[in-house]
Design a protein around this motif. Structure first.
Motif, PDB file in Angstrom:
ATOM      1  N   ASP A   1       8.454 -28.959  12.676  1.00 14.93           N
ATOM      2  CA  ASP A   1       9.141 -28.086  11.720  1.00 14.93           C
ATOM      3  C   ASP A   1       8.599 -26.655  11.736  1.00 14.93           C
ATOM      4  O   ASP A   1       8.831 -25.889  10.822  1.00 14.93           O
ATOM      5  CB  ASP A   1       9.096 -28.658  10.298  1.00 14.93           C
ATOM      6  N   GLY A   2       7.880 -26.298  12.776  1.00 10.63           N
ATOM      7  CA  GLY A   2       7.394 -24.936  12.924  1.00 10.63           C
ATOM      8  C   GLY A   2       8.121 -24.256  14.062  1.00 10.63           C
ATOM      9  O   GLY A   2       9.054 -24.800  14.653  1.00 10.63           O
ATOM     10  N   VAL A   3       7.699 -23.034  14.365  1.00 10.53           N
ATOM     11  CA  VAL A   3       8.291 -22.307  15.473  1.00 10.53           C
ATOM     12  C   VAL A   3       7.186 -21.725  16.357  1.00 10.53           C
ATOM     13  O   VAL A   3       6.070 -21.495  15.904  1.00 10.53           O
ATOM     14  CB  VAL A   3       9.236 -21.169  15.000  1.00 10.53           C
ATOM     15  N   CYS A   4       7.553 -21.509  17.605  1.00  9.22           N
ATOM     16  CA  CYS A   4       6.670 -20.871  18.576  1.00  9.22           C
ATOM     17  C   CYS A   4       7.299 -19.528  18.938  1.00  9.22           C
ATOM     18  O   CYS A   4       8.486 -19.454  19.236  1.00  9.22           O
ATOM     19  CB  CYS A   4       6.537 -21.739  19.827  1.00  9.22           C
ATOM     20  N   LEU A   5       6.495 -18.485  18.867  1.00 10.01           N
ATOM     21  CA  LEU A   5       6.945 -17.161  19.270  1.00 10.01           C
ATOM     22  C   LEU A   5       6.507 -16.913  20.704  1.00 10.01           C
ATOM     23  O   LEU A   5       5.320 -17.008  21.019  1.00 10.01           O
ATOM     24  CB  LEU A   5       6.339 -16.087  18.349  1.00 10.01           C
ATOM     25  N   TRP A   6       7.465 -16.642  21.574  1.00 10.80           N
ATOM     26  CA  TRP A   6       7.169 -16.308  22.956  1.00 10.80           C
ATOM     27  C   TRP A   6       7.133 -14.795  23.069  1.00 10.80           C
ATOM     28  O   TRP A   6       8.056 -14.106  22.634  1.00 10.80           O
ATOM     29  CB  TRP A   6       8.224 -16.880  23.904  1.00 10.80           C
ATOM     30  N   VAL A   7       6.041 -14.297  23.642  1.00 12.18           N
ATOM     31  CA  VAL A   7       5.834 -12.859  23.789  1.00 12.18           C
ATOM     32  C   VAL A   7       5.697 -12.538  25.272  1.00 12.18           C
ATOM     33  O   VAL A   7       4.880 -13.135  25.965  1.00 12.18           O
ATOM     34  CB  VAL A   7       4.568 -12.402  23.029  1.00 12.18           C
ATOM     35  N   ALA A   8       6.515 -11.605  25.755  1.00  6.30           N
ATOM     36  CA  ALA A   8       6.393 -11.131  27.131  1.00  6.30           C
ATOM     37  C   ALA A   8       5.305 -10.065  27.170  1.00  6.30           C
ATOM     38  O   ALA A   8       5.240  -9.204  26.290  1.00  6.30           O
ATOM     39  CB  ALA A   8       7.718 -10.552  27.616  1.00  6.30           C
ATOM     40  N   VAL A   9       4.444 -10.149  28.166  1.00  3.54           N
ATOM     41  CA  VAL A   9       3.364  -9.177  28.346  1.00  3.54           C
ATOM     42  C   VAL A   9       3.454  -8.614  29.754  1.00  3.54           C
ATOM     43  O   VAL A   9       3.885  -9.309  30.673  1.00  3.54           O
ATOM     44  CB  VAL A   9       1.977  -9.809  28.091  1.00  3.54           C
ATOM     45  N   ASP A  10       3.042  -7.375  29.932  1.00  2.00           N
ATOM     46  CA  ASP A  10       3.137  -6.773  31.257  1.00  2.00           C
ATOM     47  C   ASP A  10       1.917  -7.049  32.137  1.00  2.00           C
ATOM     48  O   ASP A  10       1.940  -6.759  33.323  1.00  2.00           O
ATOM     49  CB  ASP A  10       3.402  -5.268  31.151  1.00  2.00           C
ATOM     50  N   HIS A  11       0.867  -7.637  31.538  1.00  2.00           N
ATOM     51  CA  HIS A  11      -0.354  -7.924  32.292  1.00  2.00           C
ATOM     52  C   HIS A  11      -1.086  -9.077  31.600  1.00  2.00           C
ATOM     53  O   HIS A  11      -1.047  -9.183  30.372  1.00  2.00           O
ATOM     54  CB  HIS A  11      -1.241  -6.669  32.326  1.00  2.00           C
ATOM     55  N   PRO A  12      -1.777  -9.943  32.345  1.00  2.00           N
ATOM     56  CA  PRO A  12      -2.487 -11.065  31.726  1.00  2.00           C
ATOM     57  C   PRO A  12      -3.508 -10.641  30.657  1.00  2.00           C
ATOM     58  O   PRO A  12      -3.733 -11.368  29.690  1.00  2.00           O
ATOM     59  CB  PRO A  12      -3.187 -11.744  32.904  1.00  2.00           C
ATOM     60  N   ILE A  13      -4.088  -9.471  30.804  1.00  2.00           N
ATOM     61  CA  ILE A  13      -5.052  -9.004  29.792  1.00  2.00           C
ATOM     62  C   ILE A  13      -4.356  -8.822  28.442  1.00  2.00           C
ATOM     63  O   ILE A  13      -4.940  -9.121  27.391  1.00  2.00           O
ATOM     64  CB  ILE A  13      -5.739  -7.705  30.257  1.00  2.00           C
ATOM     65  N   MET A  14      -3.111  -8.365  28.455  1.00  2.00           N
ATOM     66  CA  MET A  14      -2.366  -8.217  27.195  1.00  2.00           C
ATOM     67  C   MET A  14      -2.100  -9.595  26.585  1.00  2.00           C
ATOM     68  O   MET A  14      -2.093  -9.750  25.368  1.00  2.00           O
ATOM     69  CB  MET A  14      -1.059  -7.456  27.414  1.00  2.00           C
ATOM     70  N   GLY A  15      -1.895 -10.618  27.431  1.00  2.00           N
ATOM     71  CA  GLY A  15      -1.731 -11.986  26.944  1.00  2.00           C
ATOM     72  C   GLY A  15      -2.984 -12.463  26.240  1.00  2.00           C
ATOM     73  O   GLY A  15      -2.918 -13.104  25.187  1.00  2.00           O
ATOM     74  N   GLN A  16      -4.153 -12.148  26.802  1.00  2.00           N
ATOM     75  CA  GLN A  16      -5.419 -12.505  26.149  1.00  2.00           C
ATOM     76  C   GLN A  16      -5.541 -11.801  24.803  1.00  2.00           C
ATOM     77  O   GLN A  16      -5.986 -12.396  23.821  1.00  2.00           O
ATOM     78  CB  GLN A  16      -6.607 -12.118  27.030  1.00  2.00           C
ATOM     79  N   GLN A  17      -5.139 -10.563  24.759  1.00  2.00           N
ATOM     80  CA  GLN A  17      -5.211  -9.801  23.514  1.00  2.00           C
ATOM     81  C   GLN A  17      -4.293 -10.407  22.449  1.00  2.00           C
ATOM     82  O   GLN A  17      -4.671 -10.520  21.283  1.00  2.00           O
ATOM     83  CB  GLN A  17      -4.842  -8.331  23.792  1.00  2.00           C
ATOM     84  N   ILE A  18      -3.095 -10.812  22.838  1.00  2.00           N
ATOM     85  CA  ILE A  18      -2.160 -11.459  21.897  1.00  2.00           C
ATOM     86  C   ILE A  18      -2.784 -12.751  21.368  1.00  2.00           C
ATOM     87  O   ILE A  18      -2.741 -13.020  20.161  1.00  2.00           O
ATOM     88  CB  ILE A  18      -0.796 -11.746  22.579  1.00  2.00           C
ATOM     89  N   ARG A  19      -3.359 -13.568  22.256  1.00  2.00           N
ATOM     90  CA  ARG A  19      -3.987 -14.814  21.816  1.00  2.00           C
ATOM     91  C   ARG A  19      -5.172 -14.540  20.895  1.00  2.00           C
ATOM     92  O   ARG A  19      -5.378 -15.242  19.907  1.00  2.00           O
ATOM     93  CB  ARG A  19      -4.405 -15.661  23.021  1.00  2.00           C
ATOM     94  N   PHE A  20      -5.949 -13.516  21.190  1.00  2.00           N
ATOM     95  CA  PHE A  20      -7.105 -13.152  20.371  1.00  2.00           C
ATOM     96  C   PHE A  20      -6.669 -12.714  18.960  1.00  2.00           C
ATOM     97  O   PHE A  20      -7.322 -13.031  17.978  1.00  2.00           O
ATOM     98  CB  PHE A  20      -7.879 -12.027  21.062  1.00  2.00           C
ATOM     99  N   LEU A  21      -5.534 -12.034  18.873  1.00  2.00           N
ATOM    100  CA  LEU A  21      -5.044 -11.500  17.589  1.00  2.00           C
ATOM    101  C   LEU A  21      -3.984 -12.385  16.933  1.00  2.00           C
ATOM    102  O   LEU A  21      -3.322 -11.960  16.004  1.00  2.00           O
ATOM    103  CB  LEU A  21      -4.460 -10.098  17.811  1.00  2.00           C
ATOM    104  N   ARG A  22      -3.856 -13.639  17.392  1.00  2.00           N
ATOM    105  CA  ARG A  22      -2.737 -14.481  16.937  1.00  2.00           C
ATOM    106  C   ARG A  22      -2.678 -14.665  15.428  1.00  2.00           C
ATOM    107  O   ARG A  22      -1.593 -14.670  14.858  1.00  2.00           O
ATOM    108  CB  ARG A  22      -2.744 -15.820  17.655  1.00  2.00           C
ATOM    109  N   ASP A  23      -3.819 -14.795  14.756  1.00  2.00           N
ATOM    110  CA  ASP A  23      -3.780 -14.994  13.302  1.00  2.00           C
ATOM    111  C   ASP A  23      -3.269 -13.740  12.590  1.00  2.00           C
ATOM    112  O   ASP A  23      -2.453 -13.832  11.665  1.00  2.00           O
ATOM    113  CB  ASP A  23      -5.158 -15.383  12.763  1.00  2.00           C
TER     114      ASP A  23
END
Length: 167
Positions: free
Chosen positions: A64-86
């Motif tokens: 009953d939740g949702v997952c937000l998919w975020v496109a990133v231009d570089h894997p480092i930005m993906g790490q940053q998104i995961r780090f700031l997820r809360d």
């Protein structure tokens, strides 16, 4: 004016009503949520990250939740998104009213990012004498509405003339 019996009278409805009939309430809700999220993305992740990331999909989860998919231009930005997820989760609720956001996933996509809008040009302030000269120029127009429109157009032309010359 004639009246035809049996002909239904038209009535105005909001655009949301028509779209919800075509798409369905759930799909329309997802589209509106995604539009709010994209508009608020620079406020959610900040201007630098919004140039290199963008929300692309809200996917329902089995719990009953949702997952937000975020496109990133570089894997480092993906790490940053995961780090700031809360913080991103809280900001998504605050700015875009996205509820039940349980997961944030990223996908590398070259060119991802929400490009900044060009700033609106700012005209210079006109002096009283410049405005008076414009008022004299349009004084011969008899129609008040047309005279007012011509005055505003001429004022804008003068105020923004320097912006055009700089280009």
């Amino acid at each position: 004016m004639s009246f035809r019996p049996g002909r239904p009278r038209s009535r105005l409805t909001g655009i949301n009503d028509g779209l919800s009939e075509i798409l369905g309430e759930e799909s329309l809700g997802k589209l509106m949520g995604m539009a709010r999220l994209r508009r608020a993305w620079p406020d959610i992740v900040g201007p630098m990250m919004s140039l290199r990331t963008e929300p692309i999909q809200i996917e329902p989860l089995s719990d009953d939740g949702v997952c937000l998919w975020v496109a990133v231009d570089h894997p480092i930005m993906g790490q940053q998104i995961r780090f700031l997820r809360d913080e991103i989760r809280k900001a998504c609720f605050k700015h875009a009213k996205i509820t039940n956001l349980h997961k944030i996933s990223t996908r590398v996509q070259p060119g991802a990012g929400i490009k900044a809008k060009a700033p609106k040009p700012v005209g210079r302030a006109l002096s009283f004498s410049e405005k008076r000269r414009v008022a004299r120029d349009v004084a011969g127009i008899k129609d008040r509405t047309l005279r007012r429109a011509a005055f505003k157009a001429h004022i804008a032309q003068i105020a923004f003339a320097n912006n055009e010359e700089k280009k």
